[in-house]
Design a protein around this motif. Sequence first.
Motif, PDB file in Angstrom:
ATOM      1  N   TRP A 175       0.806  -1.216   0.000  1.00  0.00           N
ATOM      2  CA  TRP A 175       0.000   0.000   0.000  1.00  0.00           C
ATOM      3  C   TRP A 175       0.840   1.268   0.000  1.00  0.00           C
ATOM      4  O   TRP A 175       0.481   2.239  -0.667  1.00  0.00           O
ATOM      5  CB  TRP A 175      -0.950  -0.023   1.197  1.00  0.00           C
ATOM      6  CG  TRP A 175      -1.807  -1.249   1.182  1.00  0.00           C
ATOM      7  CD1 TRP A 175      -1.718  -2.316   2.022  1.00  0.00           C
ATOM      8  CD2 TRP A 175      -2.836  -1.562   0.246  1.00  0.00           C
ATOM      9  NE1 TRP A 175      -2.637  -3.272   1.677  1.00  0.00           N
ATOM     10  CE2 TRP A 175      -3.342  -2.835   0.592  1.00  0.00           C
ATOM     11  CE3 TRP A 175      -3.393  -0.896  -0.846  1.00  0.00           C
ATOM     12  CZ2 TRP A 175      -4.376  -3.445  -0.110  1.00  0.00           C
ATOM     13  CZ3 TRP A 175      -4.416  -1.508  -1.543  1.00  0.00           C
ATOM     14  CH2 TRP A 175      -4.898  -2.757  -1.171  1.00  0.00           C
ATOM     15  N   LYS A 176       1.945   1.282   0.720  1.00  0.00           N
ATOM     16  CA  LYS A 176       2.788   2.488   0.750  1.00  0.00           C
ATOM     17  C   LYS A 176       3.398   2.757  -0.621  1.00  0.00           C
ATOM     18  O   LYS A 176       3.470   3.906  -1.058  1.00  0.00           O
ATOM     19  CB  LYS A 176       3.877   2.359   1.807  1.00  0.00           C
ATOM     20  CG  LYS A 176       3.346   2.446   3.229  1.00  0.00           C
ATOM     21  CD  LYS A 176       4.472   2.556   4.228  1.00  0.00           C
ATOM     22  CE  LYS A 176       3.927   2.517   5.629  1.00  0.00           C
ATOM     23  NZ  LYS A 176       3.512   3.796   6.127  1.00  0.00           N
ATOM     24  N   GLU A 177       3.816   1.703  -1.306  1.00  0.00           N
ATOM     25  CA  GLU A 177       4.386   1.863  -2.643  1.00  0.00           C
ATOM     26  C   GLU A 177       3.332   2.390  -3.613  1.00  0.00           C
ATOM     27  O   GLU A 177       3.598   3.273  -4.429  1.00  0.00           O
ATOM     28  CB  GLU A 177       4.971   0.545  -3.151  1.00  0.00           C
ATOM     29  CG  GLU A 177       6.231   0.102  -2.434  1.00  0.00           C
ATOM     30  CD  GLU A 177       5.967  -0.623  -1.114  1.00  0.00           C
ATOM     31  OE1 GLU A 177       4.801  -0.699  -0.686  1.00  0.00           O
ATOM     32  OE2 GLU A 177       6.938  -1.109  -0.518  1.00  0.00           O
ATOM     33  N   ALA A 178       2.114   1.855  -3.508  1.00  0.00           N
ATOM     34  CA  ALA A 178       1.016   2.314  -4.363  1.00  0.00           C
ATOM     35  C   ALA A 178       0.730   3.791  -4.108  1.00  0.00           C
ATOM     36  O   ALA A 178       0.531   4.572  -5.038  1.00  0.00           O
ATOM     37  CB  ALA A 178      -0.233   1.485  -4.119  1.00  0.00           C
ATOM     38  N   GLU A 179       0.750   4.182  -2.834  1.00  0.00           N
ATOM     39  CA  GLU A 179       0.515   5.583  -2.481  1.00  0.00           C
ATOM     40  C   GLU A 179       1.608   6.488  -3.049  1.00  0.00           C
ATOM     41  O   GLU A 179       1.326   7.580  -3.542  1.00  0.00           O
ATOM     42  CB  GLU A 179       0.456   5.714  -0.956  1.00  0.00           C
ATOM     43  CG  GLU A 179       0.120   7.097  -0.474  1.00  0.00           C
ATOM     44  CD  GLU A 179       0.056   7.174   1.042  1.00  0.00           C
ATOM     45  OE1 GLU A 179       0.076   8.299   1.553  1.00  0.00           O
ATOM     46  OE2 GLU A 179       0.015   6.127   1.706  1.00  0.00           O
ATOM     47  N   MET A 180       2.854   6.018  -3.010  1.00  0.00           N
ATOM     48  CA  MET A 180       3.951   6.824  -3.566  1.00  0.00           C
ATOM     49  C   MET A 180       3.795   7.001  -5.081  1.00  0.00           C
ATOM     50  O   MET A 180       4.045   8.079  -5.616  1.00  0.00           O
ATOM     51  CB  MET A 180       5.305   6.182  -3.248  1.00  0.00           C
ATOM     52  CG  MET A 180       5.699   6.315  -1.781  1.00  0.00           C
ATOM     53  SD  MET A 180       7.392   5.815  -1.398  1.00  0.00           S
ATOM     54  CE  MET A 180       7.448   4.147  -2.001  1.00  0.00           C
TER      55      MET A 180
END
Length: 100
Positions: A33-38
């Motif tokens: 999820w953090k990578e997707a948000e970035m």
Amino acid sequence: MGANLGEYLKVFEPQKEMSYVLLSNLYCLSGQWKEAEMVRKTMADQGLKKMPGCSWIEVRNKMTVFVAGDHSHPYMEELYKILNFLKFEMRHPCFSGFKN
């Protein structure tokens, strides 16, 4: 492998939003999820926006287009009533009168 392809597309086609959308979706599918948000933040920083989804249906030989987020269709209220009824039917099949 999918993330590598997404990164490749992001580098070689930086102005095409689909590269970012693909990469973001791959990250979401794998729980990153953090990578997707970035990726989505990078898209926003570059002024790129995802094209809204749309559907076409033909009723009585007339084509009608529905675009995500657009509520201007003249029969929108009736359409939502039908969709809510269908959603209820799918979630509560025992009330529909159909037997398995």
